[in-house]
Design a protein around this motif. Structure first.
Motif, mmCIF file in Angstrom:
data_model
loop_
_atom_site.group_PDB
_atom_site.id
_atom_site.type_symbol
_atom_site.label_atom_id
_atom_site.label_comp_id
_atom_site.label_asym_id
_atom_site.label_seq_id
_atom_site.Cartn_x
_atom_site.Cartn_y
_atom_site.Cartn_z
ATOM 1 N N GLN A 226 0.853 -1.190 0.000
ATOM 2 C CA GLN A 226 0.000 0.000 0.000
ATOM 3 C C GLN A 226 0.888 1.239 0.000
ATOM 4 O OE1 GLN A 226 -3.148 -0.168 2.911
ATOM 5 N NE2 GLN A 226 -3.701 -2.264 2.342
ATOM 6 N N ILE A 227 0.789 2.007 -1.049
ATOM 7 C CA ILE A 227 1.694 3.154 -1.223
ATOM 8 C C ILE A 227 0.889 4.405 -1.552
ATOM 9 C CG2 ILE A 227 3.589 4.108 -2.612
ATOM 10 C CD1 ILE A 227 4.473 1.178 -3.096
ATOM 11 N N ALA A 245 -2.689 6.862 -4.847
ATOM 12 C CA ALA A 245 -2.881 5.854 -3.796
ATOM 13 C C ALA A 245 -2.999 4.516 -4.495
ATOM 14 C CB ALA A 245 -4.154 6.152 -3.002
ATOM 15 N N ALA A 246 -2.107 3.584 -4.142
ATOM 16 C CA ALA A 246 -2.130 2.301 -4.841
ATOM 17 C C ALA A 246 -2.048 1.152 -3.846
ATOM 18 C CB ALA A 246 -0.978 2.212 -5.834
ATOM 19 N N GLY A 308 4.179 5.295 -12.215
ATOM 20 C CA GLY A 308 5.345 4.485 -12.564
ATOM 21 C C GLY A 308 6.273 4.307 -11.379
ATOM 22 N N ALA A 309 6.501 5.384 -10.646
ATOM 23 C CA ALA A 309 7.374 5.314 -9.471
ATOM 24 C C ALA A 309 6.760 4.430 -8.393
ATOM 25 C CB ALA A 309 7.618 6.733 -8.935
ATOM 26 N N VAL A 310 5.452 4.555 -8.229
ATOM 27 C CA VAL A 310 4.754 3.757 -7.216
ATOM 28 C C VAL A 310 4.825 2.267 -7.570
ATOM 29 C CG1 VAL A 310 2.443 3.212 -6.314
ATOM 30 C CG2 VAL A 310 3.232 5.589 -6.407
ATOM 31 N N LEU A 311 4.611 1.945 -8.835
ATOM 32 C CA LEU A 311 4.642 0.533 -9.241
ATOM 33 C C LEU A 311 6.048 -0.033 -9.095
ATOM 34 C CD1 LEU A 311 2.283 0.614 -12.367
ATOM 35 C CD2 LEU A 311 1.750 -0.133 -10.043
ATOM 36 N N ALA A 312 7.059 0.765 -9.414
ATOM 37 C CA ALA A 312 8.439 0.304 -9.254
ATOM 38 C C ALA A 312 8.725 0.032 -7.778
ATOM 39 C CB ALA A 312 9.409 1.354 -9.812
ATOM 40 N N GLU A 313 8.243 0.919 -6.915
ATOM 41 C CA GLU A 313 8.454 0.729 -5.475
ATOM 42 C C GLU A 313 7.713 -0.524 -4.994
ATOM 43 O OE1 GLU A 313 7.434 4.149 -3.076
ATOM 44 O OE2 GLU A 313 7.426 2.945 -1.232
#
Lengths: 316, 216
Positions: A226-227, A245-246, A308-313
């Motif tokens: 959860q990011i 929010a992802a 993109g940054a969230v998915l990479a994290e």
């Protein structure tokens, strides 16, 4: 501020009855947004109903594994609750990304949901604003629109919803519990709570006159990474230009909600399978139909890159 | 201390000037309490309520126009002018006080909403003779220039260390469930609601760090 009378009811039923007696009254909880607006005479209620004594300040487990968050739980306490930190990290992170320590100590769960836009034209009483004064026009359209909405807006209003918390609640499939003046209760899914402006931007939520929020409910924990990633003009204490929010699961499935881009938390469930194909395809589907202004077109690109940054994290 | 009636201060004159219109309509007796410009004198249509709370350990009772913010009650009714009015909109933090030990913006809350509360202002933290550790550290580290934001900075700082001790996470805490540490990054994030136009931030961080590192 315009003069107002004030009362402190002791139960939700008393508060609802007070609202029925005073149709133009406002409920006040933390007051951090309402009093600001009253000082500017954007709000001028003749009567305030202080709901701080209603005993709605607990966080209780629900049958089935969810949580019921009292309407008056302060943002600080909700973010710091051990169950929320463990099972709903998205909500803790969104709350901590918003406002300042002082404001979070006062601001409540229900009040956060009801905060008004920070559109500069809404705040400037010399400017036309359909939200502040229905029918007066929208000076933001064609004006300084860098911070304003790119999707979900209308010819009448391009304001954004400023809440971080609401974006997390939308991704978590939360619901809003209320009590009406006649004592009737109902639960409103977050998906239906905030309205799009259409030609009545002054009506921002599904609440009816005098209806009081009593709680926000969270379904059983869904796990996953959860990011909450918020992009803003300074590192702290600023509203989002874009936030993502992802909730990303091991199998690659994801929920994504956006803040800072629309008049309400922006989530398109039908677009979420696209996340498996990457941030570009996903954001094209989520923001399909976006109509940015020349000043805020950057938000479309920024949203894609933030996702993109969230998915990479999440996958790192 | 009240200013003697014959020795009008600049502040009294400024407030008097803003009240000229009201004074014509309702002549004030000499020495009567001047209301702040944005807390209009009470009159028809301006309800007044009694409020009782504790300020810096002393029980206080006031009759206030319902519109009176906690900040104006402290400054204009109780002469506790340590807490400052910077923006009056919750953006600068100069008005930060502790209510029940928690820091809030005194400008964004009504006095009538604090019945029975325990309020601590910078005057209640320490005195010139008996400084609070945070006040002493701000002096030692030069954590200010003009000083206007300082009372709010100090009240906020004291609460920030309590919040870290209580395990409340922040936006920059790497792990939500781990005990937060006192680091410059944590202090900066947690103090972001206190603006210093002079830019004394690095010295403020040094002052808070020193107090945090002292054995309790």
């Amino acid at each position: 501020m315009k003069p107002f009378t004030y009362e402190r009811p002791a139960s939700p039923a008393e508060a609802a009855a007070a609202a029925a007696r005073h149709p133009a009254a406002k409920f006040i909880a933390g007051g951090t947004n309402l009093l600001d607006l009253m000082k500017l005479q954007i709000e001028a209620p003749p009567h305030l109903i202080d709901v701080n004594g209603l005993g709605l300040d607990g966080i209780e487990p629900m049958a089935g594994g969810g949580l019921r968050i009292g309407a008056l739980v302060r943002n600080t306490d909700l973010a710091a609750d051990a169950r929320v930190r463990r099972d709903y990290a998205l909500l803790s992170r969104a709350l901590l990304a918003g406002a300042s320590g002082q404001l979070r100590n006062k601001a409540t769960t229900a009040g956060n949901l009801l905060q008004r836009t920070r559109c500069p034209y809404f705040y400037d009483t010399n400017m036309a604003c359909n939200k502040r004064q229905p029918g007066s026009g929208c000076a933001a359209i064609g004006g300084v629109s860098r911070q304003l909405a790119v999707i979900g807006h209308s010819e009448a209003c391009i304001a954004t919803n400023p809440s971080d918390m609401a974006v997390a609640l939308r991704a978590l499939d939360a619901a809003v519990e209320t009590i009406a003046a006649d004592g009737a209760t109902r639960s409103i899914p977050m998906a239906d709570f905030h309205r799009l402006p259409g030609d009545t931007p002054q009506r921002e939520t599904a609440l009816r006159p005098g209806e009081l929020i009593t709680a926000v409910t969270l379904p059983a924990p869904v796990g996953g990474r959860q990011i909450y990633r918020k992009v803003r003009d300074r590192a702290s204490y600023a509203f989002a230009l874009v936030s993502v929010a992802a909730i990303v699961q091991r199998d690659g499935s994801a929920r994504v909600a956006l803040g800072g881009v629309a008049p309400r938390p922006w989530r398109v469930e039908a677009a979420e399978p696209e996340v498996a194909r990457g941030a570009g395809p996903a954001m094209r589907a989520i923001l399909d139909g976006a109509r940015p202004t020349h000043e805020n077109a950057f938000k479309v690109t920024l949203a894609e890159r933030t996702l993109g940054a969230v998915l990479a994290e999440a996958r790192g | 201390m009240r200013t003697p009636d014959f020795a009008a201060t600049r502040r009294d004159l400024v407030m008097g000037a803003t009240l000229t219109t009201a004074a014509v309509a309702t002549p004030r007796r000499p020495g009567a309490r001047a209301a702040a410009a944005d807390t209009p004198a009470t009159g028809p249509g301006a309800p007044v309520m009694k409020i009782a709370f504790t300020v810096n350990g002393a029980a206080r009772t006031l009759d206030v126009d319902t519109r009176t913010t906690l900040l104006d009650a402290l400054r204009e009714h109780l002469d506790l002018t340590g807490s400052k009015k910077g923006c009056d909109h919750g953006q600068c933090g100069a008005c930060t006080v502790l209510v029940g030990g928690r820091r809030i913006n005194a400008c964004l809350t009504l006095a009538v909403m604090h019945q029975g509360d325990e309020i601590t202002t910078v005057e209640g933290l320490g005195t010139p003779d008996r400084l609070h550790a945070m006040q002493a550290a701000f002096i030692k580290h030069d954590g200010y220039q003009c000083g206007y934001c300082t009372p709010g900075q100090i009240c906020s700082s004291v609460a920030v260390l309590e919040e870290i001790r209580a395990g409340i996470p922040s936006h920059v805490s790497a792990e939500l469930e781990a005990r937060p540490q006192v680091t410059p990054a944590e202090i900066r994030e947690r103090m972001s609601g206190n603006i210093c136009r002079c830019g004394a931030y690095s010295n403020i961080v040094d002052a808070i760090t020193e107090v945090a590192e002292r054995p309790a």
